[in-house]
Design an enzyme around this catalytic site. Structure first.
Site, PDB file in Angstrom:
ATOM      1  CB  SER A  93      -0.884   0.015   1.255  1.00 30.21           C
ATOM      2  OG  SER A  93      -1.486   1.282   1.453  1.00 30.21           O
ATOM      3  CE1 TYR A 102      -4.201  -2.209   5.100  1.00 32.58           C
ATOM      4  CE2 TYR A 102      -3.215  -0.091   4.563  1.00 32.58           C
ATOM      5  CZ  TYR A 102      -3.791  -1.282   4.159  1.00 32.58           C
ATOM      6  OH  TYR A 102      -3.941  -1.539   2.822  1.00 32.58           O
TER       7      TYR A 102
END
Length: 288
Positions: free
Chosen positions: A147, A160
């Site tokens: 990501s 995350y």
């Protein structure tokens, strides 16, 4: 050298819905002999498998498991190799997110779960198949989904973000290790996207000049990079730009640019996550 999945075996994690399902559909469309689907949601997994079988051409093999559990990964990998064969293409797509301040994370259900599913699972899954992929000496591909948050700090998704930083470092190191050890027949691609319209990041707002991307667009770009054996793909163009600026600017200046100009630091302020995930957990949680 590029390859095709035609006649090959493809394994995808997080395959019941969203991006994982799109990768599976692409594998079937491109003529894969076997498409192996891993997901936690057994009902959604079976529904996806049935729909893929209806398209014809590929044998579809669903396996319901928690990729965050090493015993379940080990058992499922053993079954895949015994019943289907060693994957030629492995797509580590499964992921979960928690959108809240770090101190609001529950140690087991949030911190451990996110790190296990997002960071540790791709390593354990790859480790389960890699020795056989190496010894077989045939062209193979691994896609690890990271990501853009793995390149930048983002408030309200600290765990995350940490998990995706880990994926990027591990994935590219693995690429180098395979090439260095004479095992370049296995190419590793790291996908580093900004927000995608899958529902996982419902409510999140893309930074300046970084709109939420269409899933089909990301899958098309990632698939092409994977088949070509490209080391890294960052989407959209503002992702590598942000990484470059962060490396060049002093931290206080970058905080102003990221926070006040690009609005990176505010991108999770209105996050809600996927409604189905919220129903099972809390409004600040979502699963890819």
């Amino acid at each position: 050298m590029g390859i095709s999945v035609s006649g090959r075996t493809v394994l995808i994690t997080g395959a019941a819905r969203g991006m994982g399902r799109l990768y599976a559909e692409r594998a079937v469309r491109d003529g894969a002999a076997n498409v192996v689907l891993w997901d936690l949601d057994a009902d959604a997994l079976e529904a996806t498998a049935e729909e893929l079988r209806a398209e014809g051409g590929s044998a579809v093999h669903p396996f319901a498991l928690d990729v965050g559990s090493l015993p379940e990964v080990t058992a499922a990998a053993g079954r895949v190799m015994a019943e289907v064969g060693v994957p030629d293409v492995l797509i580590n797509n499964a992921g979960i997110v928690r959108g809240k301040y770090f101190w609001e994370h529950v140690p087991e259900a949030d911190i451990n779960a996110v790190m296990q599913v997002n960071a540790v699972a791709p390593m354990q899954i790859t480790r389960a198949f890699l020795p056989q992929m190496i010894s077989r000496r045939t062209p193979a591909r691994i896609l690890n989904v990271a990501s853009a948050s793995g390149t930048l700090s983002v408030p309200k998704m600290s765990v995350y973000t940490a998990s995706k930083w880990a994926v990027i470092g591990w994935s590219d190191s693995l690429r180098l290790e395979l090439n260095e050890s004479g095992n370049g027949h296995i190419q590793v691609t790291t996908l580093i996207p900004s927000y995608i319209k899958t529902g996982m990041f419902a409510g999140a707002r893309g930074p300046l000049m970084t709109p939420l991307m269409e899933p089909d667009y990301v899958v098309d770009r990632a698939w092409a990079a994977l088949m070509a054996g490209k080391a890294r793909i960052q989407l959209p163009w503002t992702v590598p730009l942000g990484s470059a600026l962060r490396g060049l600017l002093p931290q206080p200046v970058w905080d102003v640019v990221a926070g006040r100009v690009f609005k990176v630091y505010q991108s999770m302020d209105h996050f809600t996550g996927r409604p189905s995930a919220a129903a099972a957990a809390t409004p600040a949680e979502a699963r890819r």
